[in-house]
Motif scaffolding. Structure first.
Motif, PDB file in Angstrom:
ATOM      1  N   ASP A  45       0.805  -1.221   0.000  1.00 55.94           N
ATOM      2  CA  ASP A  45       0.000   0.000   0.000  1.00 55.94           C
ATOM      3  C   ASP A  45       0.836   1.268   0.000  1.00 55.94           C
ATOM      4  O   ASP A  45       0.306   2.366  -0.164  1.00 55.94           O
ATOM      5  N   CYS A  46       2.152   1.161   0.202  1.00 60.44           N
ATOM      6  CA  CYS A  46       3.022   2.331   0.162  1.00 60.44           C
ATOM      7  C   CYS A  46       4.464   1.860   0.035  1.00 60.44           C
ATOM      8  O   CYS A  46       4.764   0.671   0.188  1.00 60.44           O
ATOM      9  N   GLY A  47       5.370   2.806  -0.246  1.00 58.70           N
ATOM     10  CA  GLY A  47       6.781   2.493  -0.296  1.00 58.70           C
ATOM     11  C   GLY A  47       7.246   1.967  -1.646  1.00 58.70           C
ATOM     12  O   GLY A  47       6.494   1.923  -2.627  1.00 58.70           O
ATOM     13  N   GLN A  48       8.514   1.564  -1.687  1.00 58.38           N
ATOM     14  CA  GLN A  48       9.148   1.026  -2.888  1.00 58.38           C
ATOM     15  C   GLN A  48       9.457  -0.449  -2.678  1.00 58.38           C
ATOM     16  O   GLN A  48       9.952  -0.837  -1.632  1.00 58.38           O
ATOM     17  N   HIS A  49       9.157  -1.257  -3.699  1.00 55.67           N
ATOM     18  CA  HIS A  49       9.317  -2.705  -3.584  1.00 55.67           C
ATOM     19  C   HIS A  49       9.918  -3.250  -4.882  1.00 55.67           C
ATOM     20  O   HIS A  49       9.681  -2.712  -5.966  1.00 55.67           O
ATOM     21  N   TYR A  50      10.676  -4.347  -4.746  1.00 57.25           N
ATOM     22  CA  TYR A  50      11.354  -4.919  -5.902  1.00 57.25           C
ATOM     23  C   TYR A  50      11.380  -6.435  -5.785  1.00 57.25           C
ATOM     24  O   TYR A  50      11.602  -6.980  -4.701  1.00 57.25           O
ATOM     25  N   TRP A  51      11.130  -7.112  -6.891  1.00 61.84           N
ATOM     26  CA  TRP A  51      11.262  -8.568  -6.957  1.00 61.84           C
ATOM     27  C   TRP A  51      11.630  -8.967  -8.381  1.00 61.84           C
ATOM     28  O   TRP A  51      11.533  -8.144  -9.316  1.00 61.84           O
ATOM     29  N   GLU A  52      12.055 -10.177  -8.557  1.00 62.90           N
ATOM     30  CA  GLU A  52      12.474 -10.665  -9.868  1.00 62.90           C
ATOM     31  C   GLU A  52      11.770 -11.973 -10.213  1.00 62.90           C
ATOM     32  O   GLU A  52      11.469 -12.774  -9.332  1.00 62.90           O
ATOM     33  N   VAL A  53      11.530 -12.144 -11.507  1.00 60.35           N
ATOM     34  CA  VAL A  53      10.832 -13.331 -12.014  1.00 60.35           C
ATOM     35  C   VAL A  53      11.649 -13.908 -13.164  1.00 60.35           C
ATOM     36  O   VAL A  53      12.110 -13.172 -14.044  1.00 60.35           O
ATOM     37  N   LYS A  54      11.837 -15.220 -13.144  1.00 61.69           N
ATOM     38  CA  LYS A  54      12.563 -15.899 -14.206  1.00 61.69           C
ATOM     39  C   LYS A  54      11.661 -16.935 -14.858  1.00 61.69           C
ATOM     40  O   LYS A  54      11.028 -17.746 -14.182  1.00 61.69           O
ATOM     41  N   ALA A  55      11.569 -16.877 -16.181  1.00 66.27           N
ATOM     42  CA  ALA A  55      10.768 -17.846 -16.924  1.00 66.27           C
ATOM     43  C   ALA A  55      11.546 -19.145 -17.071  1.00 66.27           C
ATOM     44  O   ALA A  55      12.741 -19.133 -17.402  1.00 66.27           O
ATOM     45  N   LEU A  56      10.872 -20.267 -16.804  1.00 71.75           N
ATOM     46  CA  LEU A  56      11.504 -21.558 -17.004  1.00 71.75           C
ATOM     47  C   LEU A  56      11.652 -21.851 -18.493  1.00 71.75           C
ATOM     48  O   LEU A  56      11.025 -21.209 -19.333  1.00 71.75           O
ATOM     49  N   LYS A  57      12.487 -22.819 -18.817  1.00 73.01           N
ATOM     50  CA  LYS A  57      12.793 -23.104 -20.215  1.00 73.01           C
ATOM     51  C   LYS A  57      11.539 -23.492 -20.991  1.00 73.01           C
ATOM     52  O   LYS A  57      10.679 -24.217 -20.498  1.00 73.01           O
ATOM     53  N   ASP A  58      11.438 -22.956 -22.225  1.00 74.80           N
ATOM     54  CA  ASP A  58      10.348 -23.277 -23.159  1.00 74.80           C
ATOM     55  C   ASP A  58       8.987 -22.835 -22.626  1.00 74.80           C
ATOM     56  O   ASP A  58       7.960 -23.457 -22.936  1.00 74.80           O
ATOM     57  N   CYS A  59       8.949 -21.765 -21.834  1.00 73.50           N
ATOM     58  CA  CYS A  59       7.656 -21.225 -21.392  1.00 73.50           C
ATOM     59  C   CYS A  59       7.010 -20.501 -22.575  1.00 73.50           C
ATOM     60  O   CYS A  59       7.580 -19.558 -23.122  1.00 73.50           O
ATOM     61  N   LYS A  60       5.804 -20.903 -22.956  1.00 71.46           N
ATOM     62  CA  LYS A  60       5.184 -20.382 -24.174  1.00 71.46           C
ATOM     63  C   LYS A  60       4.524 -19.025 -23.967  1.00 71.46           C
ATOM     64  O   LYS A  60       4.537 -18.181 -24.873  1.00 71.46           O
ATOM     65  N   SER A  61       3.932 -18.801 -22.801  1.00 69.71           N
ATOM     66  CA  SER A  61       3.235 -17.533 -22.598  1.00 69.71           C
ATOM     67  C   SER A  61       3.158 -17.231 -21.110  1.00 69.71           C
ATOM     68  O   SER A  61       2.821 -18.105 -20.310  1.00 69.71           O
ATOM     69  N   TYR A  62       3.485 -15.972 -20.745  1.00 69.66           N
ATOM     70  CA  TYR A  62       3.391 -15.586 -19.346  1.00 69.66           C
ATOM     71  C   TYR A  62       3.296 -14.065 -19.236  1.00 69.66           C
ATOM     72  O   TYR A  62       3.676 -13.322 -20.167  1.00 69.66           O
TER      73      TYR A  62
END
Length: 456
Positions: free
Chosen positions: A308-325
């Protein structure tokens, strides 16, 4: 007749002589052929014996050299140790003379370490180091620490650093739920702990000095703030075709078959009961309350913690051969049939690697094609105070796209997966490169076209 017999005898003798001469000729020829061969064989055998002798000579010479070097090294080591013993004896004599004038009991603390030679080396116990709090820095999930000795001590051999995570501010508690972790053999008065996951609010640090004889007292511990955004996937409302773990989600085309009617009946009651196949998650979706499970073509899973406030950061990695995300954020009241980017309450970037590949930013059923190719790892920066949602190449920290929006409600991380999977990295601070870039862009007043694109 007598003459005839003589002639016959002579003829026979003549034939015998011819045969004997032929035998001699063959023997001579054999001698002429075999003699060079015998000489050649003799020379070859001699060469072979000579080669063996040379090899034996080289081997014996190498052995003698190695043994000589080994003996020389041993003698030099013994000479060095003898010199050290002599120096220790001189120091012991000096220490004994100084001990006669010692009046303070604290200064009289000594310890004796018995070496393999029959004499004792008397060494003072090191004092406790002092942490340089002003030089300690927490940045990019790395903690840089510095300390100093209250008085210069040339006998210090190394330092031992101990740290542990905690949710309690201030001085460390004697009994804490987490154990101290140790970093040994630090040769300088500074050290950096990198690659940390900040899944606690604070970390305690302390250090001690060691010499050849003993370890000294610990320094006064310091507590540094390591606050970061931590969350997992909310399995209680995820689509039945998604196999959800705490830090990963995968497409499962067989998920929920045979249970759909039962789950739908419970969804109508708003129970949000999870599938038995997803009991491995540990987080409780308390912030979401009861809600319907995503269904239809909304292959969606949300985060289990809101912002609801502040600054936030995260990372996402797609697994191999992911067709759509898709990766982005959403309000908590997202409908169970709603898809990310197709409502005015969701913001995301969408990657499609099937049939017609596409890379686009989506919001309110509008799409903006993005240049380049989608990175394998995406960083998400959500600044609720300034109303910005930015996506970065997590490896190069290069900006991909930024939404500007006035978020009127708390938002949660949101993900869509089809035919593939995603892995999640949380407990991360906002990288300094991202902070610098955002500060530069904000200073330019949003001149970058991506900052003002598709604003709510």
């Amino acid at each position: 007749e007598a003459l005839q017999r003589i002639i016959t005898t002579l003829a026979n003798k003549n034939e015998e002589l011819h045969n004997f001469m032929e035998t001699l000729s063959h023997s001579l020829a054999g001698v002429q052929v075999n003699c060079p061969q015998a000489v050649s064989d003799l020379e070859e055998e001699f060469d072979r014996l000579f080669t063996i002798l040379v090899e034996m000579k080289e081997s014996m010479i190498n052995t003698i050299k190695q043994e000589g070097a080994k003996k020389t090294q041993e003698l030099q080591h013994q000479l060095t140790q003898s010199g050290g013993a002599l120096k220790s004896a001189v120091e012991l004599l000096e220490f004994a003379n100084n001990a006669l004038d010692i009046k303070d009991e604290d200064d009289a603390r000594i310890c004796c370490c018995l070496f393999k030679y029959p004499f004792l080396c008397v060494v003072s116990v090191p004092r406790a180091p002092e942490m340089e709090v002003g030089d300690c820095l927490v940045l990019d999930n790395t903690v840089s620490l510095a300390w100093k000795m209250p008085v210069e001590d040339s006998k210090i051999d190394h330092y031992i650093l101990e740290y542990r995570k905690t949710d309690h501010e201030g001085l460390p508690r004697i009994k804490d739920e987490r154990c101290w972790e140790v970093v040994d053999n630090i040769k300088t008065t500074e050290y950096s702990l990198s690659g940390l996951k900040f899944d606690s609010k604070f970390m305690n640090f302390r250090v001690r000095a060691c010499n050849k004889a003993a370890a000294g007292e610990y320094s006064d511990p310091v507590t540094l703030e390591t606050r970061a955004f931590n969350f997992g996937f909310d399995s209680s409302s995820s689509h039945l075709n998604l196999k959800v773990e705490d830090r990963s989600v995968e497409w499962d085309p067989q998920g929920g078959k045979g249970l759909e009617s039962k789950v739908k009946g419970k969804e109508n009651k708003g129970s949000g009961t999870p599938s038995p196949k997803r009991t491995s998650t540990t987080r409780s979706p308390a912030i979401r309350g009861g809600r319907d499970r995503f269904t239809g073509e909304s292959y969606t899973v949300l985060g289990d913690t809101s912002m609801d406030c502040g600054q936030h950061y995260w990372e996402v990695k797609a697994l191999k051969d992911c067709k759509s995300y898709s990766v982005g954020v959403s309000y908590r009241n997202l409908g169970k049939f709603d898809q990310l980017g197709k409502t005015n309450t969701t913001w995301c970037i969408h990657i499609n690697n099937w049939l017609q590949p596409s890379f686009a930013a989506k919001h309110n059923n509008k799409a903006k094609s993005l240049d380049g190719t989608a990175p394998g790892r995406i960083g998400v920066f959500c600044d609720l105070d300034s109303g910005q949602l930015s996506f970065y190449n997590a490896e190069t920290k290069q900006l991909i796209h930024t939404f500007k929006a006035k978020f009127s409600q708390p938002v949660v991380p949101a993900f869509m997966v089809w035919c593939g999977g995603l892995s999640l990295s949380t407990g991360m601070q906002v990288p300094s490169a991202v902070k610098s870039f955002q500060k530069t862009e904000n200073g330019l007043g949003g001149s970058n076209s991506s900052l003002n694109s598709m604003a709510q």
